[in-house]
Design a protein around this motif. Structure first.
Motif, PDB file in Angstrom:
ATOM      1  N   LEU A  81       1.656  13.745 -14.441  1.00  0.00           N
ATOM      2  CA  LEU A  81       0.463  12.973 -14.116  1.00  0.00           C
ATOM      3  C   LEU A  81       0.846  11.712 -13.350  1.00  0.00           C
ATOM      4  CD1 LEU A  81      -1.328  13.035 -17.597  1.00  0.00           C
ATOM      5  CD2 LEU A  81      -1.554  14.689 -15.747  1.00  0.00           C
ATOM      6  N   TYR A  83      -1.344   8.169 -12.039  1.00  0.00           N
ATOM      7  CA  TYR A  83      -2.646   7.519 -12.068  1.00  0.00           C
ATOM      8  C   TYR A  83      -2.483   6.016 -11.859  1.00  0.00           C
ATOM      9  CZ  TYR A  83      -1.398   6.316 -16.896  1.00  0.00           C
ATOM     10  OH  TYR A  83      -0.760   5.838 -18.010  1.00  0.00           O
ATOM     11  N   GLU A 112      -7.076   8.854 -12.093  1.00  0.00           N
ATOM     12  CA  GLU A 112      -6.007   9.829 -11.942  1.00  0.00           C
ATOM     13  C   GLU A 112      -5.870  10.274 -10.486  1.00  0.00           C
ATOM     14  OE1 GLU A 112      -8.583  13.772 -13.246  1.00  0.00           O
ATOM     15  OE2 GLU A 112      -7.543  12.591 -14.756  1.00  0.00           O
ATOM     16  N   LEU A 117      -6.074  13.919 -16.795  1.00  0.00           N
ATOM     17  CA  LEU A 117      -5.844  12.762 -17.662  1.00  0.00           C
ATOM     18  C   LEU A 117      -6.891  12.720 -18.764  1.00  0.00           C
ATOM     19  CD1 LEU A 117      -3.975  10.255 -17.853  1.00  0.00           C
ATOM     20  CD2 LEU A 117      -5.709   9.009 -16.577  1.00  0.00           C
TER      21      LEU A 117
END
Length: 558
Positions: A81, A83, A112, A117
């Protein structure tokens, strides 16, 4: 139950007529002072705080805006991820003649860029205030906490890849403390509120099982020390507490006690103590809708359908005499050791505490507890037991409070055992905690360790077979920070926890993690560069998750 509480209230009225006292977990003024007494359970995660120094008229309030970029990668082949987070917060403390407050609170919104997320926003932090309404007579305390836990036994290490259980808590109330001649008169009332917001998509979701709770607690006592000319000190006190929980169980806890304690000084540093009293405890929950065959009806959400109109199911009842005896040892003004053994909750109990102020900057505190509790009461008490000079550190990568909140000069509260066992049921908690904390020169540090065993009181109805009747938690937490230069700092924190329960097919959960963070201030200390790295691992015997996180950002302080 109502009749027994009426009788107990009458006894309290006779014992405390015209006088009242704060009697919970208050140390006696000396081995020649009034007897210590009250609900010796206290806060399982909390240990004693060193006596605070007299406040000066000073304070610092630092509101800020922050933007940061974070990368989080599952090292076992899961999602990566990225973000951007935007945050607003305030840190600071205020110390004046009649008021002392400390706060560290932030709200974060995430945007994100890749991956899914689960946590797009979070509120975390602690705020507390103490007001002397009438010096040496009446004061008022208020406080609040917001944090989150990964759930399923993982109280810490909830990264942005985890859907979290958010916990919000608030308490407030007055304390009366005065004298009528040589007689000490004290009383305290606390209102508490706890809200649980479960983002996880799991069976038995806590939004429906627990939801929220309201807590009322009142304690009172009168007492005299040997400085009044008696060969012993004495205290008579009592208290009443109630918690009402939401959710499908609608758990209700009610308890009251009255007791007397005496302290017999044997020497200037050692005293024997004993007490006897009576308490009445009861816990109950909703029954459930049942079909013609008597089977519990399960709703579309997979949970049983409550029936608030049916007679409540009794889960715990204790109507008994309690007694204990022990000693108080104070070899010097910086050290106190107390230990008691006796009969309570229908069996043998052991409680104790140790506080040792190594110097003006460091302290060791420990507690052994045995108490009947609820989640809402425990959270409210833990927050109110935070040191007045706490280092409120919010993990820059997880957005949650660390496992233990340490005081700059000692003391603190460990939250691990409380947040790992969010339950709508009343339980008996036994265990112990030890904390070493302090600061020296450019360094600040703290270490905490604890163990807690919970035994939950459940009705015999088969609806509860899916819930644990016992669990246990071991946890250790440590942090250390150093000021590198006038404008830069580095902090390292680490934790490990082990959680197990007797629910069917449940595997022991082991969670470990460490975070290192660095900050550097520019532009007259208003602009701040932030950087952090973290590594977290959780293993429940089936899933083994290892997550690496990295953050870089800027904070502007007004």
């Amino acid at each position: 139950m109502t009749r027994r509480f009426s009788r107990l209230a009458a006894l309290l009225g006779l014992a405390l007529a015209g006088a009242s006292a704060h009697a919970q977990d208050a140390p006696s003024p000396g081995v020649t002072g009034a007897a210590t007494q009250g609900d010796t359970g206290g806060a399982p995660g909390a240990v004693a705080e060193p006596a605070p120094a007299a406040p000066h008229s000073r304070g610092e309030i630092h509101p800020y805006l922050e933007v940061a970029q974070t990368l989080t990668a599952d090292l076992n082949g899961g999602d990566t991820l990225t973000y951007t987070s935007f945050a607003v917060g305030v840190d600071g403390h205020v110390e004046a003649h009649r008021i002392a407050a400390q706060f560290g609170v932030r709200y974060q919104q995430n945007v994100e860029w890749s991956g899914d997320l689960p946590n797009n926003s979070m509120l975390s932090g602690v705020a507390q205030a103490h007001l002397d309404v009438a010096p040496n007579l009446l004061s008022f305390d208020v406080g609040a906490m917001a944090t989150h836990t990964a759930g399923e036994g993982r109280a810490l290490g909830a990264t942005t890849q985890d859907a979290a259980v958010n916990v919000y808590s608030f308490y407030a109330g007055p304390t009366l403390s005065t004298y009528a001649g040589p007689v000490a008169i004290n009383a305290s009332y606390r209102f508490g509120y706890v809200k649980v917001d479960d983002d996880r998509n799991l069976p038995n979701n806590l939004d429906e099982v627990f939801d929220d709770s309201t807590v009322h607690s009142f304690t009172a006592s009168i007492g005299m020390g040997t400085n009044a000319g008696l060969p012993f000190g004495w205290t008579i006190g009592g208290g009443y507490g109630r918690e009402d929980s939401g959710g499908i169980f609608g758990n209700r806890f009610e308890g009251a006690y009255i007791r007397g304690d005496v302290v017999f000084p044997v020497s200037p540093t050692f005293a024997l103590t004993a007490g006897i009293g009576y308490e009445d405890l009861e816990s109950s929950q909703y029954d459930f809708v049942r079909d013609a065959s008597g089977n519990v009806v399960i709703g579309a959400n997979g949970l049983p359908v409550p029936n608030p109109n049916a007679p409540r199911l009794l889960t715990y009842q204790m109507d008994d005499v309690m007694y204990d005896a022990g000693f108080i040892w104070r070899p010097g003004p910086r050290t106190e050791l107390q230990a008691r053994a006796g009969h309570r909750y229908g069996g043998t109990t052991f409680t104790g505490s140790l506080s040792h102020q190594l110097n003006s900057h460091e302290a060791i505190n420990a507690v052994v507890f045995d108490t009947v509790e609820t989640f809402g009461r425990q959270v409210s008490t833990n927050i109110s037991a935070l040191p007045s000079n706490a280092n409120i550190n919010i993990d820059p990568l997880t957005g949650s409070l660390s496992g233990c909140v340490f005081g700059a000069n000692g003391g603190g509260t460990c939250l691990t055992d409380t947040l790992q066992s969010i339950s709508p049921s009343t339980f008996r908690a036994r265990g112990g905690n030890i904390i070493f904390a302090g600061s020296r020169g450019l360094w600040n540090y703290g270490m905490g360790a604890g163990y807690t065993h919970h035994r939950y009181f459940l009705p015999t109805s088969p609806v509860n077979v899916a819930f644990a009747s016992e669990d246990e938690t071991y946890g250790v937490s440590a942090s250390i920070g150093r000021q590198l230069t006038r404008v830069s700092n580095v902090n390292v924190s680490a934790y490990a926890s082990w959680y197990d329960r007797d629910a069917a097919a449940f595997q022991e959960v082991t969670t470990v993690g460490t975070t290192i963070s660095y900050d550097h201030r520019f532009m007259l200390d208003r602009l701040q560069l932030l950087a952090a790295l973290g590594l977290y691992n959780s293993n429940n015997g089936i899933d083994d998750t290892a997550v690496f996180s990295a953050l870089v950002g800027l904070r502007y302080t007004f």
